[in-house]
Scaffold this active site. Structure first.
Site, short mmCIF file in Angstrom:
data_model
loop_
_atom_site.label_atom_id
_atom_site.label_comp_id
_atom_site.label_asym_id
_atom_site.label_seq_id
_atom_site.Cartn_x
_atom_site.Cartn_y
_atom_site.Cartn_z
N GLY A 52 0.86 -1.21 0.01
CA GLY A 52 -0.08 -0.04 -0.04
C GLY A 52 0.81 1.28 -0.18
O GLY A 52 0.67 2.17 0.77
N HIS A 53 1.84 1.23 -0.75
CA HIS A 53 2.91 2.44 -0.82
C HIS A 53 3.73 2.32 -2.10
O HIS A 53 3.72 1.36 -2.88
CB HIS A 53 3.81 2.58 0.29
CG HIS A 53 4.77 1.31 0.39
ND1 HIS A 53 4.49 0.24 1.29
CD2 HIS A 53 5.94 0.97 0.05
CE1 HIS A 53 5.37 -0.51 1.11
NE2 HIS A 53 6.37 0.16 0.35
N ALA A 54 4.30 3.42 -2.42
CA ALA A 54 5.20 3.39 -3.63
C ALA A 54 6.57 4.06 -2.75
O ALA A 54 6.70 4.74 -1.97
CB ALA A 54 4.74 4.30 -4.80
#
Length: 133
Positions: A52-54
């Site tokens: 749930g991130h980059a």
């Protein structure tokens, strides 16, 4: 601009014998970046979602060291799901790609080799900011 098409499966070097198999990588030879951090997650509930991130700059090589799971890659325009279940094959995730890990099998272990130490400032944790960047 980062593209999910630039995220590739990388097969580790493998040595097999009647005693089992050994897979390995070395930064200067078979990994597309210098490895500065290695971490793993385990005891993951099957219904959990992780990621749930980059990352802005960091590269990662993600493996199913045990079990299996799906990695959903998103570049803001396209999405692709990659199924990992072989400890000798890792997914190279380049900077600028949103990732979500899900559909964990029982006793899954996610092993990650990263190009940098943990830097909270390198994370993009808000999907709306990610797609509007």
């Amino acid at each position: 601009m980062a593209s999910i098409d630039d995220c590739k499966i990388i097969e580790l070097n493998k040595v097999g014998s009647d005693k089992g198999s050994l897979a390995y990588t070395e930064s200067e030879h078979s990994t597309p970046f210098d490895i500065k951090r290695v971490y793993y997650t385990y005891d993951i509930p099957t219904a959990a979602e992780r990621g749930g991130h980059a990352h802005k700059e960091q590269h990662e090589l993600v493996f199913a060291a045990s079990g299996s799971f799906e990695v959903v890659l998103d570049d803001g325009k396209k999405k692709k799901t990659v199924f990992l279940n072989n400890p000798g094959k890792g997914l190279h995730i380049i900077p600028g790609i949103w990732r979500e890990l899900k559909s964990f099998s029982t006793a899954s272990v996610v092993l990650v080799m990263a190009s940098d130490v943990f830097l909270d400032s390198d994370y993009i944790k808000d999907y709306k900011l990610f797609v509007n960047d």
